[in-house]
Design a protein around this motif. Sequence first.
Motif, PDB file in Angstrom:
ATOM      1  N   THR A  48      70.030 -28.456 -27.434  1.00  0.00           N
ATOM      2  CA  THR A  48      69.500 -27.514 -26.281  1.00  0.00           C
ATOM      3  C   THR A  48      70.784 -27.279 -25.445  1.00  0.00           C
ATOM      4  OG1 THR A  48      67.248 -28.464 -26.362  1.00  0.00           O
ATOM      5  CG2 THR A  48      67.779 -27.093 -24.627  1.00  0.00           C
ATOM      6  N   GLY A  51      72.831 -24.684 -26.931  1.00  0.00           N
ATOM      7  CA  GLY A  51      72.111 -23.426 -26.965  1.00  0.00           C
ATOM      8  C   GLY A  51      71.685 -23.003 -28.270  1.00  0.00           C
ATOM      9  N   THR A  54      66.100 -23.562 -28.093  1.00  0.00           N
ATOM     10  CA  THR A  54      65.846 -23.053 -26.686  1.00  0.00           C
ATOM     11  C   THR A  54      64.923 -23.842 -25.900  1.00  0.00           C
ATOM     12  OG1 THR A  54      65.720 -21.001 -27.942  1.00  0.00           O
ATOM     13  CG2 THR A  54      64.776 -20.848 -25.937  1.00  0.00           C
ATOM     14  N   GLY A  69      70.469 -19.504 -20.239  1.00  0.00           N
ATOM     15  CA  GLY A  69      69.677 -18.300 -21.058  1.00  0.00           C
ATOM     16  C   GLY A  69      70.699 -17.737 -21.958  1.00  0.00           C
ATOM     17  N   THR A  71      73.562 -17.455 -25.280  1.00  0.00           N
ATOM     18  CA  THR A  71      73.487 -17.681 -26.815  1.00  0.00           C
ATOM     19  C   THR A  71      74.780 -18.761 -27.094  1.00  0.00           C
ATOM     20  OG1 THR A  71      75.093 -16.084 -27.135  1.00  0.00           O
ATOM     21  CG2 THR A  71      72.866 -15.244 -27.590  1.00  0.00           C
TER      22      THR A  71
END
Length: 234
Positions: A48, A51, A54, A69, A71
């Motif tokens: 997480t 990335g 999510t 948020g 990538t």
Amino acid sequence: MTMLAVDSLVAGHGLLAAVREVSFRVGPGEVLGVIGANGAGKTTLFRTLAGVHTASSGTIALDGKCVTGLTPSRRVAAGIAMVPEGRRLFTDMTVRENLLVAGENGRAGNWTLETVLDALPSLKPLLPVLTGGLSGGQRQAVAIGRALMSNPKVLLLDEVSLGLSPVAIEGLYEQLAGLKARGDTAMIVVEQDLDRAMGFSDRVICMLEGRIVLEGEPQVLGKPAITEAYFGLT
Ligand code: ATP
């Protein structure tokens, strides 16, 4: 100073929350050890942060900027690099090629092929060698070097010593200690060897069923308390 700030992070697999309301801070040059039994949520936490998984809620801030948020590739560019468990390398490429490819995707900064080889001297003689033919310890060093080439502010190390010989583990940690001594990169490490984790980390968080149940300096907490937290006896 805070390099990585994680607040109330929740991440799961379907209905299962594998990471529950996790909050912590890591500063530059600091090593945070993540301790916990199989299934405690360590890998989900790392994924997480990187990335590739999510977050359901919560925030991750790198050097004061929210990256929750972004990538995975944007996170690498922002300065979060993960050395994954099992360390995937391009096995049909040489060590040099593996390192240089990684350098193209990261931030600009002090880490170049030359400085990475200074920090990880075991890689020098391996530069022309195809990574497919390397030992586990050598591959792990390449994976760490590859992560450094992206000039991370935060380096995530997931079970670097898994499956390695004691000699290889010793060699890797010597190099990691050199990296820590430079004082610029924050490191978060998952290490199953409790003594090793306690010896190398400035602070540890103990996870149980996705939550942090104990946090502090390993020498202050002491091994009995950490062991109890690990087994869920607290
Ligand atoms: P390990 O040391 O075994 O890697 P861990 O502490 O890293 O364990 P995670 O792998 O993050 O723990 O697992 C946390 C929880 O999430 C466990 O209950 C696990 O069964 C579950 N889990 C992990 N990956 C998945 C997945 N892809 N799908 C469903 N559940 C998963």
